[in-house]
Design a protein around this motif. Sequence first.
Motif, PDB file in Angstrom:
ATOM      1  N   GLU A 150       3.314   1.972 -10.129  1.00 42.23           N
ATOM      2  CA  GLU A 150       3.858   3.387  -9.980  1.00 42.23           C
ATOM      3  C   GLU A 150       4.131   3.801 -11.491  1.00 42.23           C
ATOM      4  OE1 GLU A 150       7.659   5.805  -8.722  1.00 42.23           O
ATOM      5  OE2 GLU A 150       6.798   4.352  -7.329  1.00 42.23           O
ATOM      6  N   GLN A 151       3.654   5.085 -11.936  1.00 44.58           N
ATOM      7  CA  GLN A 151       3.441   5.719 -13.185  1.00 44.58           C
ATOM      8  C   GLN A 151       4.732   6.211 -13.435  1.00 44.58           C
ATOM      9  OE1 GLN A 151       1.045   5.885 -15.592  1.00 44.58           O
ATOM     10  NE2 GLN A 151      -0.412   4.842 -14.288  1.00 44.58           N
ATOM     11  N   HIS A 152       5.264   6.159 -14.692  1.00 48.24           N
ATOM     12  CA  HIS A 152       6.692   6.675 -14.899  1.00 48.24           C
ATOM     13  C   HIS A 152       6.395   7.299 -16.360  1.00 48.24           C
ATOM     14  CE1 HIS A 152       9.001   5.089 -11.675  1.00 48.24           C
ATOM     15  NE2 HIS A 152       8.126   4.071 -11.722  1.00 48.24           N
ATOM     16  N   SER A 153       7.446   8.602 -16.526  1.00 49.75           N
ATOM     17  CA  SER A 153       7.195   9.190 -17.973  1.00 49.75           C
ATOM     18  C   SER A 153       8.452   9.323 -18.026  1.00 49.75           C
ATOM     19  CB  SER A 153       6.191  10.147 -18.004  1.00 49.75           C
ATOM     20  OG  SER A 153       6.180  11.002 -19.294  1.00 49.75           O
ATOM     21  N   ALA A 154       9.116   9.041 -19.291  1.00 49.98           N
ATOM     22  CA  ALA A 154      10.797   9.272 -19.726  1.00 49.98           C
ATOM     23  C   ALA A 154      10.841   9.064 -20.996  1.00 49.98           C
ATOM     24  CB  ALA A 154      11.386   8.036 -19.074  1.00 49.98           C
ATOM     25  N   GLU A 155      11.821   9.861 -21.421  1.00 50.98           N
ATOM     26  CA  GLU A 155      12.256  10.071 -22.715  1.00 50.98           C
ATOM     27  C   GLU A 155      13.323   9.102 -22.937  1.00 50.98           C
ATOM     28  OE1 GLU A 155      14.256  13.663 -25.189  1.00 50.98           O
ATOM     29  OE2 GLU A 155      12.009  13.849 -24.935  1.00 50.98           O
ATOM     30  N   VAL A 156      13.328   8.031 -24.135  1.00 53.13           N
ATOM     31  CA  VAL A 156      14.106   7.056 -24.217  1.00 53.13           C
ATOM     32  C   VAL A 156      14.678   7.055 -25.563  1.00 53.13           C
ATOM     33  CG1 VAL A 156      13.247   5.794 -22.077  1.00 53.13           C
ATOM     34  CG2 VAL A 156      12.731   5.207 -24.484  1.00 53.13           C
ATOM     35  N   PRO A 157      15.874   6.505 -25.757  1.00 49.04           N
ATOM     36  CA  PRO A 157      16.371   6.496 -27.017  1.00 49.04           C
ATOM     37  C   PRO A 157      15.701   5.274 -27.722  1.00 49.04           C
ATOM     38  CG  PRO A 157      18.413   6.466 -25.806  1.00 49.04           C
ATOM     39  CD  PRO A 157      17.231   6.512 -24.668  1.00 49.04           C
ATOM     40  N   ALA A 158      15.602   5.395 -29.046  1.00 45.59           N
ATOM     41  CA  ALA A 158      14.758   4.293 -29.776  1.00 45.59           C
ATOM     42  C   ALA A 158      15.219   2.927 -29.705  1.00 45.59           C
ATOM     43  CB  ALA A 158      14.704   4.693 -31.306  1.00 45.59           C
ATOM     44  N   ARG A 159      16.626   2.833 -29.347  1.00 47.19           N
ATOM     45  CA  ARG A 159      16.983   1.542 -29.080  1.00 47.19           C
ATOM     46  C   ARG A 159      17.475   1.005 -27.850  1.00 47.19           C
ATOM     47  NH1 ARG A 159      21.739   1.519 -33.757  1.00 47.19           N
ATOM     48  NH2 ARG A 159      21.419   3.837 -33.795  1.00 47.19           N
ATOM     49  N   ARG A 160      16.783   1.742 -26.918  1.00 42.50           N
ATOM     50  CA  ARG A 160      17.100   1.538 -25.358  1.00 42.50           C
ATOM     51  C   ARG A 160      16.308   0.029 -25.123  1.00 42.50           C
ATOM     52  NH1 ARG A 160      20.142   2.653 -21.516  1.00 42.50           N
ATOM     53  NH2 ARG A 160      19.644   3.208 -19.570  1.00 42.50           N
ATOM     54  N   MET A 161      16.926  -0.680 -24.568  1.00 43.23           N
ATOM     55  CA  MET A 161      16.450  -2.126 -24.147  1.00 43.23           C
ATOM     56  C   MET A 161      15.424  -1.944 -22.887  1.00 43.23           C
ATOM     57  SD  MET A 161      17.398  -3.463 -26.681  1.00 43.23           S
ATOM     58  CE  MET A 161      16.540  -5.391 -26.498  1.00 43.23           C
ATOM     59  N   ILE A 194       4.108  -2.849 -16.164  1.00 41.86           N
ATOM     60  CA  ILE A 194       5.446  -4.167 -15.945  1.00 41.86           C
ATOM     61  C   ILE A 194       5.449  -4.103 -14.329  1.00 41.86           C
ATOM     62  CG2 ILE A 194       7.861  -4.040 -16.269  1.00 41.86           C
ATOM     63  CD1 ILE A 194       7.543  -1.696 -18.361  1.00 41.86           C
ATOM     64  N   THR A 195       5.696  -5.417 -14.208  1.00 43.54           N
ATOM     65  CA  THR A 195       6.006  -5.985 -12.922  1.00 43.54           C
ATOM     66  C   THR A 195       7.344  -6.521 -12.868  1.00 43.54           C
ATOM     67  OG1 THR A 195       3.616  -6.498 -12.393  1.00 43.54           O
ATOM     68  CG2 THR A 195       5.199  -7.428 -10.765  1.00 43.54           C
ATOM     69  N   THR A 196       8.188  -6.035 -11.859  1.00 45.13           N
ATOM     70  CA  THR A 196       9.819  -6.607 -11.885  1.00 45.13           C
ATOM     71  C   THR A 196       9.779  -7.517 -10.465  1.00 45.13           C
ATOM     72  OG1 THR A 196      10.417  -4.858 -10.549  1.00 45.13           O
ATOM     73  CG2 THR A 196      10.548  -4.541 -12.899  1.00 45.13           C
ATOM     74  N   VAL A 197      10.707  -8.064 -10.366  1.00 45.38           N
ATOM     75  CA  VAL A 197      10.648  -8.716  -8.985  1.00 45.38           C
ATOM     76  C   VAL A 197      10.588  -7.431  -7.677  1.00 45.38           C
ATOM     77  CG1 VAL A 197      13.153  -8.439  -8.736  1.00 45.38           C
ATOM     78  CG2 VAL A 197      12.315 -10.776  -7.924  1.00 45.38           C
ATOM     79  N   GLU A 198      10.769  -6.595  -7.760  1.00 45.01           N
ATOM     80  CA  GLU A 198      10.542  -5.538  -6.672  1.00 45.01           C
ATOM     81  C   GLU A 198       9.146  -5.324  -6.371  1.00 45.01           C
ATOM     82  OE1 GLU A 198      14.535  -4.285  -8.515  1.00 45.01           O
ATOM     83  OE2 GLU A 198      12.895  -4.873  -9.418  1.00 45.01           O
ATOM     84  N   GLY A 199       8.376  -5.791  -7.313  1.00 40.43           N
ATOM     85  CA  GLY A 199       6.958  -5.478  -7.288  1.00 40.43           C
ATOM     86  C   GLY A 199       6.163  -6.577  -6.565  1.00 40.43           C
ATOM     87  N   LEU A 200       7.038  -7.706  -6.506  1.00 45.96           N
ATOM     88  CA  LEU A 200       6.075  -9.004  -5.684  1.00 45.96           C
ATOM     89  C   LEU A 200       5.898  -8.859  -4.245  1.00 45.96           C
ATOM     90  CD1 LEU A 200       8.069 -11.827  -7.450  1.00 45.96           C
ATOM     91  CD2 LEU A 200       5.803 -11.294  -7.985  1.00 45.96           C
ATOM     92  N   ALA A 201       6.943  -8.259  -3.550  1.00 46.40           N
ATOM     93  CA  ALA A 201       6.396  -8.095  -1.996  1.00 46.40           C
ATOM     94  C   ALA A 201       5.666  -6.818  -1.692  1.00 46.40           C
ATOM     95  CB  ALA A 201       7.903  -7.871  -1.303  1.00 46.40           C
ATOM     96  N   LYS A 202       5.099  -6.998  -0.689  1.00 49.71           N
ATOM     97  CA  LYS A 202       4.104  -5.670  -0.283  1.00 49.71           C
ATOM     98  C   LYS A 202       4.477  -5.275   0.982  1.00 49.71           C
ATOM     99  CE  LYS A 202       0.710  -6.916  -3.181  1.00 49.71           C
ATOM    100  NZ  LYS A 202       1.310  -6.669  -4.611  1.00 49.71           N
ATOM    101  N   GLY A 203       5.461  -4.208   0.828  1.00 42.61           N
ATOM    102  CA  GLY A 203       6.277  -3.566   1.820  1.00 42.61           C
ATOM    103  C   GLY A 203       7.224  -4.547   2.427  1.00 42.61           C
ATOM    104  N   ASP A 204       7.193  -4.832   3.631  1.00 43.78           N
ATOM    105  CA  ASP A 204       8.241  -6.023   4.393  1.00 43.78           C
ATOM    106  C   ASP A 204       7.665  -7.423   3.925  1.00 43.78           C
ATOM    107  OD1 ASP A 204       9.920  -3.936   5.037  1.00 43.78           O
ATOM    108  OD2 ASP A 204       9.100  -3.679   6.973  1.00 43.78           O
ATOM    109  N   GLU A 205       6.441  -7.382   3.577  1.00 46.15           N
ATOM    110  CA  GLU A 205       5.869  -8.782   3.577  1.00 46.15           C
ATOM    111  C   GLU A 205       6.200  -9.548   2.307  1.00 46.15           C
ATOM    112  OE1 GLU A 205       1.481 -11.065   3.250  1.00 46.15           O
ATOM    113  OE2 GLU A 205       1.608  -8.916   4.274  1.00 46.15           O
TER     114      GLU A 205
END
Length: 158
Positions: free
Chosen positions: A13-24, A74-85
């Motif tokens: 999923e595409q995301h656009s955000a304004e973040v502080p320079a030092r945001r981890m 970026i892939t996080t752990v939430e991105g591993l499952a495909k819906g309920d699978e």
Amino acid sequence: MSKHLIEVTVNGEQHSAEVPARRMLSDFLRDDLNLTGTKRGCETGICGACSVLVDGEVVKSCLSLAVQANGRSITTVEGLAKGDELHPLQQSFMECGGLQCGYCTPGMLMTACHLLERNPRPTADQVREGLNGNLCRCTGYAQIVESILDASEKMRGN
């Protein structure tokens, strides 16, 4: 503090955000995108609980700035499952006892995902070596290694 516009793809999923320079990156994922699967552990890169995949490579998000992810996938752990699978790794961790308290699990899963993409048939020793940089204080690692080997079989259709 200066702010920067970043554009990232997170779990497809595409995301656009304004973040502080030092945001981890870990803070951006958890606090800005509400993807709380990525854990804040040691915040020094030792425990691996914050591990995510950035353009397919394991990155400790507590050591990476959000601005460094600009234009990346970026892939996080939430991105591993495909819906309920569940992903085979998630399923194997449940079935083989690879998780106890679950705190290290997201980082273990992401690191294991990277390992299995590069080596679909790892030995137990290769799994242990591949998990270097991820700490678990509950399982003693035997069930984690077993879970990853089981997932390897499932992913190959065995």
